[in-house]
Design a protein around this motif. Structure first.
Motif, PDB file in Angstrom:
ATOM      1  N   TYR A 142      81.814  34.435  38.413  1.00 45.22           N
ATOM      2  CA  TYR A 142      80.654  33.544  38.464  1.00 45.22           C
ATOM      3  C   TYR A 142      80.691  32.539  37.331  1.00 45.22           C
ATOM      4  O   TYR A 142      81.002  32.885  36.187  1.00 45.22           O
ATOM      5  N   LEU A 143      80.321  31.299  37.637  1.00 47.02           N
ATOM      6  CA  LEU A 143      80.229  30.251  36.636  1.00 47.02           C
ATOM      7  C   LEU A 143      78.925  29.494  36.860  1.00 47.02           C
ATOM      8  O   LEU A 143      78.630  29.093  37.989  1.00 47.02           O
ATOM      9  N   GLN A 144      78.143  29.338  35.797  1.00 45.65           N
ATOM     10  CA  GLN A 144      76.930  28.529  35.845  1.00 45.65           C
ATOM     11  C   GLN A 144      77.037  27.425  34.802  1.00 45.65           C
ATOM     12  O   GLN A 144      77.532  27.649  33.699  1.00 45.65           O
ATOM     13  N   GLU A 184      75.975  26.429  40.185  1.00 51.02           N
ATOM     14  CA  GLU A 184      76.716  27.689  40.211  1.00 51.02           C
ATOM     15  C   GLU A 184      77.846  27.662  41.224  1.00 51.02           C
ATOM     16  O   GLU A 184      77.761  27.010  42.264  1.00 51.02           O
ATOM     17  N   ILE A 205      77.503  26.680  29.383  1.00 49.29           N
ATOM     18  CA  ILE A 205      78.315  27.301  30.433  1.00 49.29           C
ATOM     19  C   ILE A 205      78.129  28.802  30.319  1.00 49.29           C
ATOM     20  O   ILE A 205      78.234  29.372  29.221  1.00 49.29           O
ATOM     21  N   TYR A 206      77.821  29.432  31.438  1.00 56.50           N
ATOM     22  CA  TYR A 206      77.783  30.889  31.499  1.00 56.50           C
ATOM     23  C   TYR A 206      78.870  31.303  32.485  1.00 56.50           C
ATOM     24  O   TYR A 206      78.888  30.848  33.631  1.00 56.50           O
ATOM     25  N   ASN A 207      79.773  32.143  32.017  1.00 60.21           N
ATOM     26  CA  ASN A 207      80.873  32.577  32.870  1.00 60.21           C
ATOM     27  C   ASN A 207      81.042  34.078  32.700  1.00 60.21           C
ATOM     28  O   ASN A 207      81.236  34.563  31.596  1.00 60.21           O
ATOM     29  N   THR A 208      80.940  34.796  33.800  1.00 62.67           N
ATOM     30  CA  THR A 208      81.189  36.225  33.783  1.00 62.67           C
ATOM     31  C   THR A 208      81.936  36.581  35.056  1.00 62.67           C
ATOM     32  O   THR A 208      81.489  36.241  36.150  1.00 62.67           O
ATOM     33  N   TYR A 211      81.113  30.639  42.576  1.00 60.72           N
ATOM     34  CA  TYR A 211      81.725  31.958  42.424  1.00 60.72           C
ATOM     35  C   TYR A 211      82.757  32.160  43.515  1.00 60.72           C
ATOM     36  O   TYR A 211      82.693  31.546  44.588  1.00 60.72           O
ATOM     37  N   GLU A 254      90.663  23.529  40.091  1.00 57.96           N
ATOM     38  CA  GLU A 254      89.970  23.116  38.875  1.00 57.96           C
ATOM     39  C   GLU A 254      89.483  21.669  38.977  1.00 57.96           C
ATOM     40  O   GLU A 254      88.340  21.361  38.621  1.00 57.96           O
ATOM     41  N   GLN A 278      70.155  33.541  32.890  1.00 56.86           N
ATOM     42  CA  GLN A 278      70.911  33.168  34.075  1.00 56.86           C
ATOM     43  C   GLN A 278      70.055  33.203  35.351  1.00 56.86           C
ATOM     44  O   GLN A 278      70.558  33.377  36.450  1.00 56.86           O
TER      45      GLN A 278
END
Length: 131
Positions: free
Chosen positions: A19-21, A38, A13-16, A40, A107, A32
């Motif tokens: 944005y969520l991937q 993805e 999981i990449y979350n910044t 957002y 969610e 990324q």
């Protein structure tokens, strides 16, 4: 998401910010910009009261345009049968759906969409192995 039965060690999981991937370790997404699912929510999505859930194959995807073409040949019919999804196949966008921005069950809806997109895992892995 990590509580989902299918979420195992090879998923990342990449979350910044907004944005969520979600992606597997072998999908060339270390920066990324490989293959990933993805979503957002930014000011434009709040204004539109809708946000995207997408599959992307960006610049770090091996043979990007070939991957997208072969992937859509393999999985395009399935994606088009999913309510609200559209195959794109241009640039880095493979498919997308817009969801209403409803904070009450956001969610759960998002988890449901990632669970649906996860059905594409085997096809993604298959195509990446051939490139």
């Amino acid at each position: 998401m990590e509580q989902s039965r299918w979420f195992e060690n090879d998923w990342e999981i990449y979350n910044t910010g907004s944005y969520l991937q979600l992606y597997k370790a072998n999908w060339h997404n270390e920066n990324q910009s490989g293959v990933h699912f993805e979503t957002y929510i930014e000011a434009a999505q709040i204004k539109q009261k809708a946000f995207p859930v997408s599959m992307h194959a960006e610049a770090d995807c091996p043979s990007q345009s070939c991957f997208i073409q072969k992937f859509l040949e393999l999985e395009g019919d399935r994606i088009q049968r999913w309510k609200g999804y559209k195959t794109v196949g241009e640039g880095y966008s493979v498919c997308q759906r817009k969801l209403p921005l409803n904070f009450k069950n956001l969610e759960e809806r998002l988890l449901g969409e990632f669970n649906r997109l996860r059905q594409l895992e085997a096809g993604i892995d298959q195509i990446l192995r051939t490139l």
